[in-house]
Design a protein around this motif. Structure first.
Motif, PDB file in Angstrom:
ATOM      1  N   PRO A 357      55.172 -73.497  36.063  1.00 32.78           N
ATOM      2  CA  PRO A 357      54.914 -72.446  37.005  1.00 32.78           C
ATOM      3  C   PRO A 357      53.946 -72.193  37.810  1.00 32.78           C
ATOM      4  O   PRO A 357      52.917 -72.747  37.499  1.00 32.78           O
ATOM      5  CB  PRO A 357      54.634 -71.282  35.617  1.00 32.78           C
ATOM      6  CG  PRO A 357      55.433 -71.783  34.579  1.00 32.78           C
ATOM      7  CD  PRO A 357      55.142 -73.252  34.777  1.00 32.78           C
ATOM      8  N   ASP A 358      54.261 -71.629  38.837  1.00 29.18           N
ATOM      9  CA  ASP A 358      53.095 -71.563  40.120  1.00 29.18           C
ATOM     10  C   ASP A 358      52.187 -70.405  39.655  1.00 29.18           C
ATOM     11  O   ASP A 358      52.340 -69.316  40.344  1.00 29.18           O
ATOM     12  CB  ASP A 358      53.731 -71.475  41.461  1.00 29.18           C
ATOM     13  CG  ASP A 358      52.794 -71.408  42.655  1.00 29.18           C
ATOM     14  OD1 ASP A 358      51.722 -71.915  42.210  1.00 29.18           O
ATOM     15  OD2 ASP A 358      53.177 -71.214  43.605  1.00 29.18           O
ATOM     16  N   GLU A 359      51.356 -70.703  38.747  1.00 29.38           N
ATOM     17  CA  GLU A 359      50.171 -69.651  38.132  1.00 29.38           C
ATOM     18  C   GLU A 359      49.164 -69.888  38.563  1.00 29.38           C
ATOM     19  O   GLU A 359      48.511 -71.206  38.318  1.00 29.38           O
ATOM     20  CB  GLU A 359      50.421 -69.431  36.732  1.00 29.38           C
ATOM     21  CG  GLU A 359      51.808 -68.589  36.483  1.00 29.38           C
ATOM     22  CD  GLU A 359      52.010 -67.415  36.677  1.00 29.38           C
ATOM     23  OE1 GLU A 359      50.918 -66.532  36.866  1.00 29.38           O
ATOM     24  OE2 GLU A 359      53.252 -66.745  36.733  1.00 29.38           O
ATOM     25  N   PRO A 360      48.452 -69.098  39.171  1.00 30.70           N
ATOM     26  CA  PRO A 360      46.910 -69.364  39.536  1.00 30.70           C
ATOM     27  C   PRO A 360      45.878 -69.721  38.491  1.00 30.70           C
ATOM     28  O   PRO A 360      45.054 -70.337  38.874  1.00 30.70           O
ATOM     29  CB  PRO A 360      46.385 -68.154  40.610  1.00 30.70           C
ATOM     30  CG  PRO A 360      47.286 -67.017  40.140  1.00 30.70           C
ATOM     31  CD  PRO A 360      48.525 -67.842  39.563  1.00 30.70           C
ATOM     32  N   SER A 361      46.161 -69.254  37.409  1.00 28.99           N
ATOM     33  CA  SER A 361      45.217 -69.485  35.982  1.00 28.99           C
ATOM     34  C   SER A 361      45.808 -70.461  35.138  1.00 28.99           C
ATOM     35  O   SER A 361      45.234 -70.627  34.084  1.00 28.99           O
ATOM     36  CB  SER A 361      45.115 -68.251  35.379  1.00 28.99           C
ATOM     37  OG  SER A 361      46.398 -67.647  34.939  1.00 28.99           O
ATOM     38  N   LEU A 362      47.045 -71.199  35.797  1.00 26.24           N
ATOM     39  CA  LEU A 362      47.611 -72.346  34.686  1.00 26.24           C
ATOM     40  C   LEU A 362      46.823 -73.643  34.989  1.00 26.24           C
ATOM     41  O   LEU A 362      46.931 -74.122  36.055  1.00 26.24           O
ATOM     42  CB  LEU A 362      48.853 -72.178  35.045  1.00 26.24           C
ATOM     43  CG  LEU A 362      49.809 -73.617  34.055  1.00 26.24           C
ATOM     44  CD1 LEU A 362      49.551 -73.229  32.637  1.00 26.24           C
ATOM     45  CD2 LEU A 362      51.360 -73.589  34.620  1.00 26.24           C
TER      46      LEU A 362
END
Length: 682
Positions: A357-362
């Motif tokens: 997933p394109d998540e900034p916190s991943l």
């Protein structure tokens, strides 16, 4: 010598200059006498108060008198005291986990920019001024009693924030550690966590989590460590507990594990998220999708796709569902998360099939290659966008083909791995090492902790020299450092490196020796021919290339490679035996258990494998075969004897639970051959 040394960088890992050989103090010093109070406000976070108790214990050992804990400094400013604060007013102590040790008037001030910063300041003072190094317990280290402790009046030591935000230790594969801890769980778990904090780590991977395993997270939580879980347990939820969970919900027959049962999976996951919330854990959430154990989900779910593209798509969809669920339950827009790109996920990312997933916190947590510890293809060919958070998982210890009873990878190889991570992207924020058999890996574990704090200035050779000077004084430190290097270089490199500038890419660790020894014994009994021996079976169990060893067969490569390795390990062991009596008693036990024992063990293990391989070659000659079996039996006993020399003090039962290497199993197999109960096939 410690003098005024306000630093602007990582600072003063000052064991290189304040050694047990004595202190050369500045003209003006502050003397801390027996009974010096430790001042810490009751409003400080619980983990800071707990670390302050460790400091009081250390002071009592050194000064032979209890140090009272005070809520505020003595009214008389001329009375010396040690003051602890996690809310530093010093403008130079800023940033996550920054800390300082300084003298201000008659006060030694241990200050942190936050909770963990204060904890690190406490343990830094204990190390530098009380002679309590990180491995004090495991080393059998006791500080020398003193009439007073002197601290230079201009002491002003500062540590900036660490370069890598999350620095984790995964105590996994704990066949030695777990039985030992059960004998005094709370005390020994506290000592494990104290060691992590003294190394300035800030996170523990607790593997998995369920209602009946809560106690294993409470001590790390209460001591100030953040928590994460491993690749097979999103939110801590392992599918091995699927039936147990549904039984607790009143269902005697759990629903089937199918991809179609998404609602059941989400209910299961949410339960674990709620456990974390209830326990108030500082959590780096794990997202991912695997089976009921350390295997691909397609081996567990009957309705899984048969092709890689379909499997990768299912993992990707499940990860997105987990992110959505986590945001819903926690109410956080960007919860701290990681996904571990391990095994099949590593292959899917490398082939472009899997896109987390394109998540900034991943955090995209890459992993060292399976069986051999170097960056896998997914990381080597990846160039991260600037905003991508990167992590790395490195196996110091392993359970099937790797180092287990003796450190094999070492600081230099670990450093090389992490340098490649930085080549892939600059936003490197997470690193975890896998090691459960703690005593065997002290050097490399400490190297990891130091490396992750200030990677830009870290150098493995310099670190090893400093480590050895800290524990074995300048008089012997350089010699011990060379012995460590010789020890790691003694490992047989069973094939040439195929990555550029990557020495020791492939090595024959102790578990490979154990596996090869038993396979050859079994093959001798079954009458197998040598062409069928030592097969990797698609798993990379051995990775022997005969031509890289100047031979035409794997069997001959095993004999020649391990003969050389045994000779080199024996040289290190002999030099250790000569040096050990010259060392100060304070560090001798640590030297023996961390280097001398391991070199002796590996020398005997290598000779044992050679004897078994030679026996296989002459298996049709009963007399010759039995001669080699007697040699193998003697070497197996030598392996056991080497380990037993490290079973001392609080570790007399350390090897009781040993099962992964399987030394007893190996000894029994050899004994059956020498006793003639099973004749070698002709």
């Amino acid at each position: 010598m410690i003098t005024s040394s306000k630093t602007t960088g990582y600072a003063v890992w000052a064991w290189t200059i304040c050694l047990s050989s004595g202190w050369i103090m500045a003209a003006d010093t502050l003397r801390l006498k027996p009974g010096v109070p430790v001042v810490v406000a009751p409003s400080e976070p619980g983990p800071v108060l707990r670390a302050a108790e460790d400091l009081r214990r250390d002071l009592q050992w050194v000064l032979n008198a209890p140090s009272p804990r005070l809520d505020r400094p003595p009214a008389d400013p001329n009375l010396p005291a040690i003051v602890i604060t996690s809310q530093s007013a010093d403008s130079s102590v800023r940033g996550a986990e920054a800390h300082a040790v300084s003298v201000q008037g008659q006060r030694v001030v241990l200050q942190g920019a936050d909770m963990r910063g204060a904890i690190y300041a406490i343990y830094s003072f204990s190390d530098l001024f009380l002679d309590m190094p990180p491995w004090w317990f495991w080393a059998g280290w006791k500080p020398k009693p003193r009439r007073f402790v002197e601290v230079a009046a201009d002491t002003d030591l500062h540590w900036k924030s660490p370069q890598v935000k999350w620095r984790a230790w995964f105590p996994n594969d704990t066949d030695l550690l777990s039985p030992w801890m059960k004998n005094d769980y709370e005390t020994r778990w506290n000592l494990m966590v104290e060691t992590m904090l003294r190394l300035k780590l800030n996170m523990i991977d607790i593997g998995e989590l369920f209602d009946d395993s809560i106690r294993k997270v409470r001590i790390p939580r209460d001591r100030g460590l953040a928590i994460t879980t491993t690749h097979l347990a999103p939110f801590g939820a392992t599918l091995k507990n699927w039936g147990k969970y549904w039984s607790a919900q009143g269902q005697s027959v759990p629903p089937p594990l199918t991809l179609a049962n998404v609602s059941g999976l989400e209910q299961f996951w949410e339960h674990h998220i709620r456990i974390v919330q209830k326990e108030k854990l500082e959590m780096l959430w794990m997202i991912g999708f695997r089976g009921d154990g350390d295997k691909g989900f397609y081996k567990t779910f009957a309705d899984a796709p048969a092709d890689d593209a379909g499997r990768a798509k299912n993992i990707q969809n499940m990860m997105q569902r987990q992110v959505t669920l986590l945001k819903k339950v926690t109410g956080e827009a960007h919860p701290a998360m990681r996904t571990v790109l391990y095994d099949e996920c590593s292959d899917y990312v490398a082939s472009g099939l899997l896109h987390p997933p394109d998540e900034p916190s991943l955090i995209w947590n890459f992993v060292a290659a399976r069986r051999d510890h170097f960056p896998a293809a997914d990381l080597r060919q990846y160039r991260a966008p600037a905003e991508r958070l990167l992590g790395y998982y490195f196996n110091i210890q392993f359970t099937s083909t790797g180092s287990h009873l003796a450190d094999g990878e070492g600081p230099w190889k670990m450093e090389k791995n992490h340098r490649i991570v930085l080549e892939s992207g600059s936003n490197f924020v997470f690193s975890v090492v896998n090691s459960g058999n703690t005593r065997e890996f002290s050097l490399t574990l400490q190297a990891h902790a130091r490396m992750m704090w200030d990677f830009n200035r870290y150098d493995s050779s310099k670190f090893v020299e400093e480590f050895c000077q800290r524990y074995w004084e300048p008089e012997h430190g350089a010699r011990v450092a060379k012995l460590y290097r010789d020890y790691f270089e003694a490992y047989w490199q069973q094939r040439k490196a195929d990555l550029p500038d990557f020495p020791r890419q492939y090595i024959f660790q102790d578990l490979r020796i154990a596996r090869a020894t038993r396979e050859l014994m079994t093959a001798a009994r079954l009458g197998q021919v040598s062409d069928a021996l030592l097969d990797d079976r698609g798993m990379g169990y051995f990775r022997i290339v005969p031509t890289d060893n100047g031979t035409t067969s794997k069997l001959d490569a095993v004999i020649s490679g391990n003969t050389r390795a045994a000779e080199q390990f024996a040289v290190v062991a002999d030099q250790c035996a000569a040096l050990s009596p010259q060392l100060a008693p304070q560090g001798r036990t640590f030297f023996d258990q961390s280097l001398r024992v391991q070199a002796s063990f590996m020398a005997a293990a290598s000779r044992c494998l050679v004897a078994v391989a030679q026996g296989f070659k002459v298996k049709s000659d009963q007399a010759a075969f039995e001669k080699w079996m007697r040699q193998a039996e003697a070497e197996a006993k030598a392996m056991q004897a080497a380990l037993q020399t490290a079973a001392t003090g609080p570790f007399t039962d350390w090897y009781v639970g040993e099962k992964v290497f399987g030394l007893k199993e190996t000894q029994d197999m050899i004994a059956r051959r020498t006793q003639g109960s099973i004749k070698p096939a002709r």
